[in-house]
Design a protein around this motif. Structure first.
Motif, PDB file in Angstrom:
ATOM      1  N   PHE A   9     -12.101  -4.235  -6.314  1.00  0.00           N
ATOM      2  CA  PHE A   9     -11.172  -4.584  -5.241  1.00  0.00           C
ATOM      3  C   PHE A   9     -11.364  -6.045  -4.853  1.00  0.00           C
ATOM      4  CE2 PHE A   9     -14.983  -3.099  -3.150  1.00  0.00           C
ATOM      5  CZ  PHE A   9     -15.170  -3.981  -2.106  1.00  0.00           C
ATOM      6  N   SER A  10     -10.283  -6.627  -4.377  1.00  0.00           N
ATOM      7  CA  SER A  10     -10.273  -8.041  -4.007  1.00  0.00           C
ATOM      8  C   SER A  10      -9.116  -8.267  -3.049  1.00  0.00           C
ATOM      9  CB  SER A  10     -10.109  -8.915  -5.257  1.00  0.00           C
ATOM     10  OG  SER A  10      -8.830  -8.700  -5.840  1.00  0.00           O
ATOM     11  N   ILE A  11      -8.905  -9.522  -2.673  1.00  0.00           N
ATOM     12  CA  ILE A  11      -7.743  -9.824  -1.840  1.00  0.00           C
ATOM     13  C   ILE A  11      -6.452  -9.472  -2.586  1.00  0.00           C
ATOM     14  CG2 ILE A  11      -8.901 -11.607  -0.479  1.00  0.00           C
ATOM     15  CD1 ILE A  11      -7.632 -13.700  -2.272  1.00  0.00           C
ATOM     16  N   LYS A  12      -6.503  -9.488  -3.918  1.00  0.00           N
ATOM     17  CA  LYS A  12      -5.318  -9.144  -4.701  1.00  0.00           C
ATOM     18  C   LYS A  12      -5.026  -7.641  -4.647  1.00  0.00           C
ATOM     19  CE  LYS A  12      -4.398 -13.334  -6.032  1.00  0.00           C
ATOM     20  NZ  LYS A  12      -4.306 -13.723  -7.451  1.00  0.00           N
ATOM     21  N   SER A  13      -6.028  -6.843  -4.285  1.00  0.00           N
ATOM     22  CA  SER A  13      -5.779  -5.406  -4.074  1.00  0.00           C
ATOM     23  C   SER A  13      -4.884  -5.209  -2.856  1.00  0.00           C
ATOM     24  CB  SER A  13      -7.100  -4.661  -3.871  1.00  0.00           C
ATOM     25  OG  SER A  13      -7.987  -4.875  -4.932  1.00  0.00           O
ATOM     26  N   ASP A  14      -5.167  -5.962  -1.798  1.00  0.00           N
ATOM     27  CA  ASP A  14      -4.313  -5.909  -0.605  1.00  0.00           C
ATOM     28  C   ASP A  14      -2.913  -6.435  -0.911  1.00  0.00           C
ATOM     29  OD1 ASP A  14      -6.214  -4.799   1.005  1.00  0.00           O
ATOM     30  OD2 ASP A  14      -6.701  -6.623   2.101  1.00  0.00           O
ATOM     31  N   VAL A  15      -2.835  -7.440  -1.769  1.00  0.00           N
ATOM     32  CA  VAL A  15      -1.531  -8.003  -2.140  1.00  0.00           C
ATOM     33  C   VAL A  15      -0.683  -6.923  -2.815  1.00  0.00           C
ATOM     34  CG1 VAL A  15      -0.348  -9.683  -3.610  1.00  0.00           C
ATOM     35  CG2 VAL A  15      -2.373 -10.374  -2.310  1.00  0.00           C
ATOM     36  N   PHE A  16      -1.319  -6.139  -3.692  1.00  0.00           N
ATOM     37  CA  PHE A  16      -0.601  -5.047  -4.353  1.00  0.00           C
ATOM     38  C   PHE A  16      -0.051  -4.062  -3.321  1.00  0.00           C
ATOM     39  CE2 PHE A  16      -0.140  -0.941  -6.348  1.00  0.00           C
ATOM     40  CZ  PHE A  16       0.393  -1.227  -7.602  1.00  0.00           C
ATOM     41  N   SER A  17      -0.898  -3.660  -2.383  1.00  0.00           N
ATOM     42  CA  SER A  17      -0.462  -2.721  -1.341  1.00  0.00           C
ATOM     43  C   SER A  17       0.688  -3.305  -0.530  1.00  0.00           C
ATOM     44  CB  SER A  17      -1.635  -2.381  -0.421  1.00  0.00           C
ATOM     45  OG  SER A  17      -2.716  -1.831  -1.143  1.00  0.00           O
ATOM     46  N   PHE A  18       0.604  -4.608  -0.244  1.00  0.00           N
ATOM     47  CA  PHE A  18       1.677  -5.264   0.498  1.00  0.00           C
ATOM     48  C   PHE A  18       2.986  -5.212  -0.287  1.00  0.00           C
ATOM     49  CE2 PHE A  18       4.173  -9.170   1.140  1.00  0.00           C
ATOM     50  CZ  PHE A  18       4.507  -9.026   2.476  1.00  0.00           C
ATOM     51  N   GLY A  19       2.904  -5.428  -1.593  1.00  0.00           N
ATOM     52  CA  GLY A  19       4.108  -5.368  -2.421  1.00  0.00           C
ATOM     53  C   GLY A  19       4.773  -4.008  -2.370  1.00  0.00           C
ATOM     54  N   VAL A  20       3.953  -2.947  -2.392  1.00  0.00           N
ATOM     55  CA  VAL A  20       4.504  -1.592  -2.270  1.00  0.00           C
ATOM     56  C   VAL A  20       5.209  -1.429  -0.924  1.00  0.00           C
ATOM     57  CG1 VAL A  20       3.961   0.870  -2.233  1.00  0.00           C
ATOM     58  CG2 VAL A  20       2.722  -0.643  -3.791  1.00  0.00           C
ATOM     59  N   LEU A  21       4.586  -1.939   0.140  1.00  0.00           N
ATOM     60  CA  LEU A  21       5.193  -1.858   1.472  1.00  0.00           C
ATOM     61  C   LEU A  21       6.541  -2.571   1.512  1.00  0.00           C
ATOM     62  CD1 LEU A  21       2.260  -2.385   4.015  1.00  0.00           C
ATOM     63  CD2 LEU A  21       3.623  -0.335   3.671  1.00  0.00           C
ATOM     64  N   VAL A  22       6.615  -3.748   0.905  1.00  0.00           N
ATOM     65  CA  VAL A  22       7.863  -4.517   0.905  1.00  0.00           C
ATOM     66  C   VAL A  22       8.984  -3.707   0.258  1.00  0.00           C
ATOM     67  CG1 VAL A  22       9.025  -6.552  -0.038  1.00  0.00           C
ATOM     68  CG2 VAL A  22       6.744  -6.781   0.959  1.00  0.00           C
ATOM     69  N   LEU A  23       8.703  -3.130  -0.907  1.00  0.00           N
ATOM     70  CA  LEU A  23       9.726  -2.355  -1.607  1.00  0.00           C
ATOM     71  C   LEU A  23      10.110  -1.099  -0.828  1.00  0.00           C
ATOM     72  CD1 LEU A  23       8.390  -2.723  -5.272  1.00  0.00           C
ATOM     73  CD2 LEU A  23      10.211  -4.020  -4.147  1.00  0.00           C
ATOM     74  N   GLU A  24       9.163  -0.512  -0.103  1.00  0.00           N
ATOM     75  CA  GLU A  24       9.480   0.658   0.723  1.00  0.00           C
ATOM     76  C   GLU A  24      10.348   0.267   1.911  1.00  0.00           C
ATOM     77  OE1 GLU A  24       5.804   3.791   0.034  1.00  0.00           O
ATOM     78  OE2 GLU A  24       5.663   2.361   1.696  1.00  0.00           O
ATOM     79  N   ILE A  25      10.037  -0.863   2.543  1.00  0.00           N
ATOM     80  CA  ILE A  25      10.816  -1.309   3.703  1.00  0.00           C
ATOM     81  C   ILE A  25      12.249  -1.655   3.295  1.00  0.00           C
ATOM     82  CG2 ILE A  25      11.026  -3.139   5.437  1.00  0.00           C
ATOM     83  CD1 ILE A  25       7.938  -3.253   5.463  1.00  0.00           C
ATOM     84  N   VAL A  26      12.406  -2.315   2.148  1.00  0.00           N
ATOM     85  CA  VAL A  26      13.742  -2.701   1.674  1.00  0.00           C
ATOM     86  C   VAL A  26      14.566  -1.467   1.322  1.00  0.00           C
ATOM     87  CG1 VAL A  26      15.012  -3.841  -0.190  1.00  0.00           C
ATOM     88  CG2 VAL A  26      13.038  -4.978   0.853  1.00  0.00           C
ATOM     89  N   SER A  27      13.939  -0.516   0.636  1.00  0.00           N
ATOM     90  CA  SER A  27      14.675   0.657   0.140  1.00  0.00           C
ATOM     91  C   SER A  27      14.767   1.791   1.151  1.00  0.00           C
ATOM     92  CB  SER A  27      14.006   1.182  -1.131  1.00  0.00           C
ATOM     93  OG  SER A  27      12.703   1.676  -0.836  1.00  0.00           O
ATOM     94  N   GLY A  28      13.840   1.802   2.127  1.00  0.00           N
ATOM     95  CA  GLY A  28      13.797   2.919   3.058  1.00  0.00           C
ATOM     96  C   GLY A  28      13.245   4.186   2.432  1.00  0.00           C
ATOM     97  N   LYS A  29      12.567   4.053   1.285  1.00  0.00           N
ATOM     98  CA  LYS A  29      12.006   5.185   0.553  1.00  0.00           C
ATOM     99  C   LYS A  29      10.506   4.972   0.341  1.00  0.00           C
ATOM    100  CE  LYS A  29      16.007   7.247  -0.365  1.00  0.00           C
ATOM    101  NZ  LYS A  29      16.880   6.308   0.352  1.00  0.00           N
ATOM    102  N   ARG A  30       9.782   6.079   0.182  1.00  0.00           N
ATOM    103  CA  ARG A  30       8.358   6.009  -0.107  1.00  0.00           C
ATOM    104  C   ARG A  30       8.125   5.926  -1.611  1.00  0.00           C
ATOM    105  NH1 ARG A  30       7.953  10.116   4.081  1.00  0.00           N
ATOM    106  NH2 ARG A  30       6.931   9.275   5.932  1.00  0.00           N
ATOM    107  N   ASN A  31       7.051   5.234  -1.977  1.00  0.00           N
ATOM    108  CA  ASN A  31       6.701   5.149  -3.394  1.00  0.00           C
ATOM    109  C   ASN A  31       6.316   6.510  -3.939  1.00  0.00           C
ATOM    110  OD1 ASN A  31       6.039   3.994  -5.907  1.00  0.00           O
ATOM    111  ND2 ASN A  31       3.902   3.722  -5.313  1.00  0.00           N
ATOM    112  N   ARG A  32       5.459   7.204  -3.194  1.00  0.00           N
ATOM    113  CA  ARG A  32       5.061   8.538  -3.619  1.00  0.00           C
ATOM    114  C   ARG A  32       6.174   9.537  -3.308  1.00  0.00           C
ATOM    115  NH1 ARG A  32      -0.605  10.766  -1.932  1.00  0.00           N
ATOM    116  NH2 ARG A  32       0.078  12.289  -3.482  1.00  0.00           N
ATOM    117  N   GLY A  33       6.455  10.382  -4.256  1.00  0.00           N
ATOM    118  CA  GLY A  33       7.476  11.402  -4.038  1.00  0.00           C
ATOM    119  C   GLY A  33       8.889  10.887  -4.212  1.00  0.00           C
TER     120      GLY A  33
END
Length: 425
Positions: A287-311
């Motif tokens: 894990f590194s600061i880039k691990s948080d960056v990955f999580s942030f990217g998932v959040l961005v795509l969820e906020i834009v789409s209004g959908k969760r990554n899982r499911g």
């Protein structure tokens, strides 16, 4: 007839001696009884006194243990949990009595219940002065323990940023472990994602405002705070919203800090939430600061789409949200990712840039992902964006690359990890 009484000269002396002997024997018997009774009473007194002293000592010990429990455990936290030395720590954080918090939350009643996470239930409370608070109470069934609890106390107590939730105090009293936060009236981001009714409350300007706020909060953690902080559990339920929909990052129980130029480490204990962990962390424990960056990217795509990554489900394929976004991007149709509730009123340039940045953040290789300082600049509209590469953990069970002439499924990132490596929350 009268009988003659014969007087003997020694009779009176004999009678007096007999009476004296009887009196002396009775006195000696009484003395023996008194000694025995006195001895028994003295013994009982000593036993009672000993019991009283023992009980009093135990009560004092329990009270001393309750008040010093937090400090002693704080000193016992292993170095790999948090890297602040005991000599350097200066929490300057109030310790609250359990009775005070029980009163503020109406004895932790169901009517005050706000929600529950990996730590435990959260209740709304009100102090006597009218201040509203959020009380997070460690559940006995929680996978988090005292180490994570004190890790969060020590971590967030030293952080001050408008996009980080403010910790007001804590309570450690016998088996109770409680954190007291500022109250966030708009709940968490998780309350709005993938909910048609609640998503209507988030127009595009609010969504972009939330994305930018999270980015600035992470930038502070990674670069501007006294110690470099890696959150390790960034997800919608850990993004709280205030009255003005300002996002605030919360839940630092899994966070790690670094000094100097350190930016990462590895661990045998992978903790976090499936669907937001980077590939290198979920599989190899890196894990590194880039691990948080990955999580942030998932959040961005969820906020834009209004959908969760899982499911995530789509009638045309079996990809998750990352795979769906990547597929649309390659096909030149990224706007199809946008939530229908905001597609007609959103700023197309801002949406396109947000999707692009989100895909840059979830790239498979951590070296390809931008830092949060770069992300903040990208979101502000400065500079040309590089082309993203394949995301990590994006495949479903089948994925046919449209540009490939082969009908065989493309060999892609694995989307399943051994569950024993993960402490899902």
């Amino acid at each position: 007839m009268l009988k003659a009484i014969v007087y003997h000269p020694n009779a009176q002396s004999t009678m007096l001696k007999s009476a004296a002997n009887q009196d002396q024997g009775g006195s000696e018997g009484n003395n023996k009884v008194g000694v025995i009774v006195g001895s028994i009473l003295a013994s009982l007194f000593v036993v009672c006194l000993g019991i009283c002293l023992f009980v009093r000592k135990k009560k004092k010990q329990r009270k001393r243990d309750a008040t010093s429990h937090g400090r002693s455990r704080m000193e016992q936290i292993p170095e790999n949990s948090f890297s602040i030395s005991h000599q350097d720590e200066d929490l300057d954080l109030p310790h609250y009595d359990f009775t005070t918090l029980a009163k503020a939350t109406n004895n932790f009643s169901f009517t005050n219940f706000l929600g529950e996470g990996g730590f435990g239930p959260v209740y709304k409370g009100v102090f006597n002065d009218g201040q509203e608070i959020a009380v997070k109470r460690l559940s006995k069934e929680s996978r988090q323990g005292l180490d994570e609890f004190m890790n969060e106390v020590k971590c967030i107590a030293q952080l001050q940023h408008r996009n980080l939730v403010k910790l007001l105090g804590y309570c450690i009293q016998q088996d109770e472990k409680i954190l007291i936060y500022e109250y966030m009236p708009k709940k968490s981001l998780d309350f709005y994602i993938n909910d048609q009714k609640q998503s209507k409350l988030l127009d595009w300007p609010k969504r972009l405002h939330i994305i930018n706020g999270i980015a600035r909060g992470l930038l502070y953690l990674h670069q501007d705070s006294r110690l470099r902080i890696i959150h390790r559990d960034l997800k919608p339920s850990n993004i709280l919203l205030d009255d003005e929909m300002n996002p605030k990052i919360s839940d630092f129980g899994m966070a790690r800090s670094f000094g100097g130029n350190e930016t990462g480490a590895n661990t045998k204990r992978v903790v976090g939430t499936y669907g937001y962990m980077s590939p290198e962390y979920a599989i190899d424990g890196l894990f590194s600061i880039k691990s948080d960056v990955f999580s942030f990217g998932v959040l961005v795509l969820e906020i834009v789409s209004g959908k969760r990554n899982r499911g995530f489900n789509h009638p045309g394929h079996q990809l998750n949200l990352l795979g769906h976004a990547w597929k649309l991007f390659k096909e030149g149709k990224p706007l199809e990712l946008v939530d229908n509730l905001v597609v007609e009123t959103c700023n197309l340039t801002e949406v396109m840039r947000s999707i692009h940045v989100g895909l840059l953040c979830v790239q498979h290789s951590p070296e390809d992902r931008p830092s949060m300082s770069t992300v903040v600049l990208m979101l502000s509209g400065e500079g040309t964006l590089p082309q993203p590469t394949e995301p990590g953990f994006f495949t479903g069970r089948k994925l046919i690359d449209a540009s490939s002439s082969s009908s065989k499924p493309e060999s892609c990132s694995v989307n399943e990890v051994t569950i024993t490596l993960i402490e899902a929350r």
